[in-house]
Design an enzyme around this catalytic site. Structure first.
Site, mmCIF file in Angstrom:
data_model
loop_
_atom_site.group_PDB
_atom_site.id
_atom_site.type_symbol
_atom_site.label_atom_id
_atom_site.label_comp_id
_atom_site.label_asym_id
_atom_site.label_seq_id
_atom_site.Cartn_x
_atom_site.Cartn_y
_atom_site.Cartn_z
ATOM 1 N N ASP A 178 24.457 51.534 32.211
ATOM 2 C CA ASP A 178 24.475 51.575 33.677
ATOM 3 C C ASP A 178 25.460 50.544 34.210
ATOM 4 O O ASP A 178 25.307 49.355 33.972
ATOM 5 C CB ASP A 178 23.072 51.331 34.226
ATOM 6 C CG ASP A 178 22.049 52.328 33.676
ATOM 7 O OD1 ASP A 178 22.416 53.497 33.451
ATOM 8 O OD2 ASP A 178 20.893 51.930 33.460
ATOM 9 N N ASP A 225 27.591 48.717 27.516
ATOM 10 C CA ASP A 225 26.416 48.785 28.369
ATOM 11 C C ASP A 225 26.445 50.185 28.997
ATOM 12 O O ASP A 225 27.506 50.801 29.097
ATOM 13 C CB ASP A 225 26.484 47.694 29.440
ATOM 14 C CG ASP A 225 25.301 47.732 30.375
ATOM 15 O OD1 ASP A 225 24.155 47.870 29.894
ATOM 16 O OD2 ASP A 225 25.513 47.642 31.594
#
Length: 172
Positions: free
Chosen positions: A15, A13
């Site tokens: 952020d 991922d």
């Protein structure tokens, strides 16, 4: 290595894993790298893993920024990583959000985590050994996407990403 040789992959991922989650980041000046993030990517590259980013980017459907902004930020991130001898092999992002539906982004409905579309698209495009691959995310929806794609998922709660990655590889 020929094109049919399978390699393990790590799906990250963006952020909250690579950079601090400051909310709707789309410019380089909004990126603060997580401790050990660049080194973790380099470590994975040297361990012969593909490194992919899979990120929900609903700021696009909310008209906060454009797809070009996201693509530009990802190019910048790879340029920053190259300084330390690291690279992201490929990026996927989902602009879709159910509260901001429009015809342009409805095609990406199955890409929005917790759906596995981004992961499955990368596995289809690259010669990935799915059984040895895993995802690192900072939300339960990331882990659910990994499970839906039949790969392992690890929840990152902050700290040093390199230490986190080293611990995962040591346990596998």
């Amino acid at each position: 290595m020929n094109a049919t040789t399978l390699r393990s992959a790590v799906f990250l991922d963006r952020d909250g894993v690579l950079n601090e989650d400051s909310g709707y980041a789309y410019r380089p000046d909004q990126i603060n790298w997580i401790a050990g993030a660049k080194e973790a990517v380099r470590f994975l590259n040297k361990a012969n893993y593909y490194v992919f980013v899979v990120t929900n980017q609903t700021g696009i459907s909310r008209n906060l920024y454009t797809e070009n902004d996201v693509q530009g930020l990802h190019r910048w991130m790879n340029a920053e990583l190259s300084v330390v001898g690291a690279r992201i092999d490929d990026f996927r992002y989902s602009p879709y959000h159910p509260d901001f539906e429009n015809e342009t982004y409805t095609n990406f409905k199955n890409w929005r985590k917790p759906s596995p579309g981004m992961i499955l698209d990368l596995i289809k495009k690259w010669p990935v050994d799915k059984h040895q691959s895993f995802l690192i995310g900072d939300r339960q929806s990331d882990i659910e996407a990994a499970e839906a794609a039949n790969i392992a998922g690890f929840l990152f709660n902050g700290g040093d990403l390199l230490s986190f990655v080293e611990a995962i590889l040591a346990s596998r």
